[in-house]
Design an enzyme around this catalytic site. Sequence first.
Site, PDB file in Angstrom:
ATOM      1  N   HIS A  90       1.798  18.385 -26.680  1.00 27.88           N
ATOM      2  CA  HIS A  90       1.588  16.958 -26.436  1.00 27.88           C
ATOM      3  C   HIS A  90       0.240  16.460 -26.932  1.00 27.88           C
ATOM      4  O   HIS A  90       0.121  15.305 -27.333  1.00 27.88           O
ATOM      5  CB  HIS A  90       1.726  16.642 -24.942  1.00 27.88           C
ATOM      6  N   GLU A 146      11.244  18.756 -24.356  1.00 30.13           N
ATOM      7  CA  GLU A 146      10.553  19.114 -23.109  1.00 30.13           C
ATOM      8  C   GLU A 146      11.108  20.402 -22.506  1.00 30.13           C
ATOM      9  O   GLU A 146      10.390  21.156 -21.851  1.00 30.13           O
ATOM     10  CB  GLU A 146      10.655  17.975 -22.085  1.00 30.13           C
ATOM     11  N   HIS A 149       0.916  13.424 -29.155  1.00 33.45           N
ATOM     12  CA  HIS A 149       0.498  12.035 -28.966  1.00 33.45           C
ATOM     13  C   HIS A 149      -0.268  11.521 -30.177  1.00 33.45           C
ATOM     14  O   HIS A 149      -0.117  10.364 -30.575  1.00 33.45           O
ATOM     15  CB  HIS A 149      -0.369  11.907 -27.710  1.00 33.45           C
ATOM     16  N   HIS A 194       8.989  10.017 -29.467  1.00 36.03           N
ATOM     17  CA  HIS A 194       8.175  10.902 -28.641  1.00 36.03           C
ATOM     18  C   HIS A 194       8.653  12.351 -28.791  1.00 36.03           C
ATOM     19  O   HIS A 194       7.850  13.267 -28.960  1.00 36.03           O
ATOM     20  CB  HIS A 194       8.267  10.448 -27.182  1.00 36.03           C
ATOM     21  N   ARG A 250      -1.888  22.212 -14.328  1.00 39.90           N
ATOM     22  CA  ARG A 250      -0.920  21.216 -14.799  1.00 39.90           C
ATOM     23  C   ARG A 250      -1.127  20.863 -16.268  1.00 39.90           C
ATOM     24  O   ARG A 250      -0.231  20.365 -16.934  1.00 39.90           O
ATOM     25  CB  ARG A 250      -0.999  19.956 -13.906  1.00 39.90           C
ATOM     26  N   ASN A 286       0.889  20.047 -21.131  1.00 34.04           N
ATOM     27  CA  ASN A 286       0.547  19.295 -22.340  1.00 34.04           C
ATOM     28  C   ASN A 286       0.811  20.084 -23.622  1.00 34.04           C
ATOM     29  O   ASN A 286       0.474  19.611 -24.711  1.00 34.04           O
ATOM     30  CB  ASN A 286      -0.920  18.863 -22.308  1.00 34.04           C
ATOM     31  N   LYS A 297       3.918  11.466 -11.024  1.00 35.86           N
ATOM     32  CA  LYS A 297       3.110  10.623 -11.925  1.00 35.86           C
ATOM     33  C   LYS A 297       3.844   9.315 -12.148  1.00 35.86           C
ATOM     34  O   LYS A 297       5.000   9.308 -12.599  1.00 35.86           O
ATOM     35  CB  LYS A 297       2.917  11.308 -13.272  1.00 35.86           C
ATOM     36  N   ARG A 347       0.806  -1.239   0.000  1.00 39.64           N
ATOM     37  CA  ARG A 347       0.000   0.000   0.000  1.00 39.64           C
ATOM     38  C   ARG A 347       0.828   1.273   0.000  1.00 39.64           C
ATOM     39  O   ARG A 347       0.366   2.319   0.442  1.00 39.64           O
ATOM     40  CB  ARG A 347      -0.985   0.025   1.166  1.00 39.64           C
ATOM     41  N   LYS A 389       8.632  22.926 -13.864  1.00 45.66           N
ATOM     42  CA  LYS A 389       7.816  21.753 -13.528  1.00 45.66           C
ATOM     43  C   LYS A 389       7.409  21.796 -12.053  1.00 45.66           C
ATOM     44  O   LYS A 389       6.239  21.549 -11.720  1.00 45.66           O
ATOM     45  CB  LYS A 389       8.610  20.477 -13.839  1.00 45.66           C
ATOM     46  N   GLU A 398      -3.401  17.365 -11.810  1.00 49.52           N
ATOM     47  CA  GLU A 398      -3.770  17.719 -13.178  1.00 49.52           C
ATOM     48  C   GLU A 398      -5.249  18.016 -13.338  1.00 49.52           C
ATOM     49  O   GLU A 398      -5.913  17.498 -14.226  1.00 49.52           O
ATOM     50  CB  GLU A 398      -3.346  16.598 -14.148  1.00 49.52           C
TER      51      GLU A 398
END
Lengths: 364, 364
Positions: free
Chosen positions: B251, B188, B255, B267, B244, B248, B146, B124, B230, B240
Site C-alpha cells: 500500500h 487484499e 497509494h 485501488h 497494524r 500496509n 477505521k 458523541r 485482519k 496502528e
Amino acid sequence: MQRLRLELKAETDRSYDVLVGRGILNDLHREIKGIGNFSSYGLITDDFVKTLVAEQLQANLSSHNIHSELLSFPPGESAKNMGIVLQLCEQLIARGFDRKSLLIAVGGGVVGDVAGFAAAIYMRGIPYIQVPTTLLAQVDSSIGGKTGVDLPTGKNLLGAFHQPLLVVSDPDVLVSLPVETRREGFAETIKAALIADAELFSLLEEERACLLENDNEVLETIIAKAAEVKCRVVSHDEHESGLRRILNFGHTLGHAVEAASQYKLTHGESVAAGMGVAIRFSQEWAGLDRDEADRALKLIRGLGLPTELPQDIHSESLLSALENDKKIHGNICHFVLISQIGKAVVQPITVGELQRKLEEESTS
Amino acid sequence: MQRLRLELKAETDRSYDVLVGRGILNDLHREIKGIGNFSSYGLITDDFVKTLVAEQLQANLSSHNIHSELLSFPPGESAKNMGIVLQLCEQLIARGFDRKSLLIAVGGGVVGDVAGFAAAIYMRGIPYIQVPTTLLAQVDSSIGGKTGVDLPTGKNLLGAFHQPLLVVSDPDVLVSLPVETRREGFAETIKAALIADAELFSLLEEERACLLENDNEVLETIIAKAAEVKCRVVSHDEHESGLRRILNFGHTLGHAVEAASQYKLTHGESVAAGMGVAIRFSQEWAGLDRDEADRALKLIRGLGLPTELPQDIHSESLLSALENDKKIHGNICHFVLISQIGKAVVQPITVGELQRKLEEESTS
C-alpha cells in the site's frame, strides 16, 4: 458459518493532570515538555482570546523553543459548527500537521469544544491540551473530554469523547472577563458544591464578597475545588452512562428555560433558575430540609443569579422543551435533585407531578 | 499551584464477532437481538446497494419485528465527504435517532467508512454494525474500526477509530459485483496471505480457478481466513502504532502509484503493482527466496492483477508522492516487506537506495 472473534480487551490509562494556579501559563512550556515530544504545535483560539491571551502565550512558548502556529475563528456560540471545524482541519493540513502534532485549545467553552472536536477527528485523532480562559471552562467544560459542535437542528449533536492530555487553568487570565461571563462560571461552581462538595459550598458562602470583587487568590481555591468535583465524577463515569448525569443538576430544566426564552437568558442565568426550581423540587421529593434550601437559594442570588423562572415562561412551553430534549421517557422525567447540600440523587418524576409543580413555579 | 489528577484507568472489552457464511444475512435479526436492545435501527447504504441488497434486508428484518429506516447516498468514492455525513446525521435527527439507536452499514468500503464515521460522531458516538457487500470490505475494510472521509486536499484526513459491535459477511451478496470490484478484494486477500498466512496462500494457489469462477463455497473459506488475519493484527494494535502497519504491505507504494497515475489505476491494481515491487524489494532486502517471490508474483497475475509499475510512471513522481504522503522521514522510508510467504518485516530503506531500485523498476 464461521464465527471469528476480534479480541479487543485492554487496560487503558488515559489519566491526566488538571493544573490550577495563578501565573502557571508562564510555565506551560515546562508542562508540555513533561507530557511528550510532538512534531508540531497549534494554538487554537477565537479572535477575541487571541489578542487577550493566545498571542502572548505563543510568544512565551516560542521563547522556550516551542514554536507554534496560531489559528483562530470568530468568537461566540455561532462558531460552534462543522464549517469551522473543517476550516481548522484544512489549515492544519496546509501547515503540515500530522498524527504526532499537539493542539492547544486556548479559550472558553466554545473554543474547547471546537478545538477538541477537531483534535478528535483530524487524522482519526491527535493529542490536545485544554487552556481554559473563562471561569465556566476552568471549573467545568475543559475537564472530561466532551467535545462537539451544534447542528442547525440542535446543540451538541455532533461530537466525540476525546480526553485531553492536560488541562491548565490560570485564574489570572480571568481578569478581563465581563461580569456576565463570570456569572456563568459561578453557576457551575455552585452546582459542583451542591451535588458533591459541602465544604466548597461553605467556602462560597464565606468568600462571596471576595468572589464578586475578583479576588484571584480565592478564585484559585474555588476553581481547584470545583474542578476536583468534576474530575471525581468523570473518572467514575467517562461516557455519562450513570454517575456523570448528576452534573446535569439545574441543567435539565435550565436547557428548557434557555430554549423557551429563545436564548434571551444566558446559559448561566438559565442554569441558575433551573437550580432554583430543582432546589424547591428537592424539598418536596428528596427530603432537602428548609434551612439548606434557603442557604442554597441565598447563595445563588448572592452571586447575582436568578432562582426563579422568568414570568413569561409557562409550564407548557417548558414541558414541550423537555419533550424535544428527550428528557421525558414514557411518562417519566429523571431529575437530578439534592437530598442535602453536597449530595445528589436522581429521582423519577411523573409528567403529572412535574406539571403541577411547574404551574406552582410559574404562578408564584 | 494545585495539581489534580483525573484518573481514567479502565479495563475495556470491545471485542466483537466477525461472521462469515453463505446466506447468513437471512439471520441478521437473530444476531442483532443477540447483541442488545436498541431504540431504533438505521440501515445506511448507497443508492446502488440499496436496490441490490438493503431493501431486501430491510424487509427481512421487518418480518422479524426489527423495523428500520433506510437511508442512502450516491455510490462511489466521491460520496466519502463530510457533506454526506452531515446529511445523514440531519436525517437521523429528523427521524428521532438517539444514543441507543443502532446503525447498520450495508455496502462496500465507502459505505462502511461514511456510516461508521457518522456513528462515531452522532451524539458523541452510537453503536453500529458492518454488513460489507464487496469482497474488499469483507476481507479487510469492514474489520478494525477505521472510519472516515476525504477532504479536498487528501484521502481519509478526517475520521475516528470506532469499533463496530458486529461484522456480518455473506459471500452470496457478492454475485452481482463487477469483476474489477472483485479484483480489489483479491488484492487484499493476497496481501493477508503474504504477510501472515502461508496456508491461505497455498489455498489461493489451489483454488485460483474457482475464485475466478465465483465459487461461493471457496469464497467463504477464503474470506474467513483473510478476515482472521485482519482480526489478529487489529487485536494486537488497534490504533496502528506498531503491528497494524504490516497491513500496509503493497500500500505504501500502491497509494503513490494511485496518486501518480492520477487515479486512472484502480485501488486494487495499484496495490497489486505495489505488492509486485515490494516482493522484488523483499528479495533484495528481506531475504525472500526467488521461488517464493515467483510464486507470489504468479498468483497476483493469475488473479488478473498487474505486478509491474505502469510504464508512464517515473521514479521521481513516485518519490514525490511518497513525500507528500509523509512516508519519508529524514532520509528514510519504512517499507513493509516479506522475509517469506506469510511473514512480514518492516525495513528502513534510504531514499538513495529506494531511488536506485525504483529506477530499475521503471526501466525494466
